[in-house]
Design a protein around this motif. Structure first.
Motif, PDB file in Angstrom:
ATOM      1  N   LEU A   7       0.889  -1.212  -0.129  1.00 57.39           N
ATOM      2  CA  LEU A   7       0.146  -0.120  -0.145  1.00 57.39           C
ATOM      3  C   LEU A   7       0.843   1.194   0.209  1.00 57.39           C
ATOM      4  O   LEU A   7       1.899   1.238   0.662  1.00 57.39           O
ATOM      5  CB  LEU A   7      -0.935   0.248   1.130  1.00 57.39           C
ATOM      6  N   SER A   8       0.472   2.357  -0.875  1.00 61.22           N
ATOM      7  CA  SER A   8       1.269   3.519  -0.780  1.00 61.22           C
ATOM      8  C   SER A   8       0.292   4.608  -1.169  1.00 61.22           C
ATOM      9  O   SER A   8      -0.486   4.442  -1.731  1.00 61.22           O
ATOM     10  CB  SER A   8       2.493   3.372  -1.795  1.00 61.22           C
ATOM     11  N   ILE A   9       0.626   5.654  -0.712  1.00 64.29           N
ATOM     12  CA  ILE A   9      -0.186   6.802  -0.799  1.00 64.29           C
ATOM     13  C   ILE A   9       0.776   8.215  -1.714  1.00 64.29           C
ATOM     14  O   ILE A   9       1.876   8.299  -1.186  1.00 64.29           O
ATOM     15  CB  ILE A   9      -0.715   7.797   0.271  1.00 64.29           C
ATOM     16  N   GLN A  10       0.298   8.419  -2.798  1.00 65.19           N
ATOM     17  CA  GLN A  10       1.028   9.365  -3.535  1.00 65.19           C
ATOM     18  C   GLN A  10       0.250  10.549  -4.135  1.00 65.19           C
ATOM     19  O   GLN A  10      -0.924  10.263  -4.611  1.00 65.19           O
ATOM     20  CB  GLN A  10       1.728   8.853  -4.803  1.00 65.19           C
ATOM     21  N   PRO A  11       0.811  11.810  -4.211  1.00 64.40           N
ATOM     22  CA  PRO A  11       0.117  12.718  -4.970  1.00 64.40           C
ATOM     23  C   PRO A  11      -0.138  12.631  -6.248  1.00 64.40           C
ATOM     24  O   PRO A  11       0.667  12.103  -7.026  1.00 64.40           O
ATOM     25  CB  PRO A  11       1.061  14.093  -4.511  1.00 64.40           C
ATOM     26  N   THR A  12      -1.454  13.268  -6.721  1.00 66.32           N
ATOM     27  CA  THR A  12      -1.444  13.128  -8.477  1.00 66.32           C
ATOM     28  C   THR A  12      -0.930  14.606  -8.918  1.00 66.32           C
ATOM     29  O   THR A  12      -0.606  15.380  -8.068  1.00 66.32           O
ATOM     30  CB  THR A  12      -2.925  12.761  -8.733  1.00 66.32           C
ATOM     31  N   LEU A  13      -0.811  14.651 -10.144  1.00 63.22           N
ATOM     32  CA  LEU A  13      -0.594  15.967 -10.912  1.00 63.22           C
ATOM     33  C   LEU A  13      -1.676  16.780 -10.681  1.00 63.22           C
ATOM     34  O   LEU A  13      -1.279  17.978 -10.878  1.00 63.22           O
ATOM     35  CB  LEU A  13      -0.364  15.618 -12.335  1.00 63.22           C
TER      36      LEU A  13
END
Length: 66
Positions: A7-13
């Motif tokens: 599981l990972s959380i990443q920002p979108t563009l």
């Protein structure tokens, strides 16, 4: 059968937050699912729910295995 779940959380563009889930059997190609949220609080709640569900099913943190 050896399996993994990541599981990972990443920002979108575009200013949103994505929760990225990778899973599969070790040694094979994995599956990917991406969920996009408007704010980090919603993504954090979803992350917590998924993490606790996977721990109940027997998955362990990589830090615990080392």
């Amino acid at each position: 059968m050896r399996r993994f779940y990541l599981l990972s959380i990443q920002p979108t563009l575009f200013g949103g937050i994505s929760l990225i889930r990778n899973w599969g059997r070790i040694g094979t190609s994995d599956q990917v699912m991406i969920q996009t949220f408007d704010d980090s609080a919603e993504a954090g709640e979803a992350f917590g729910r998924l993490e606790s569900a996977k721990c109940r099913r027997g998955y362990a943190s990589a830090e615990e295995k080392v």
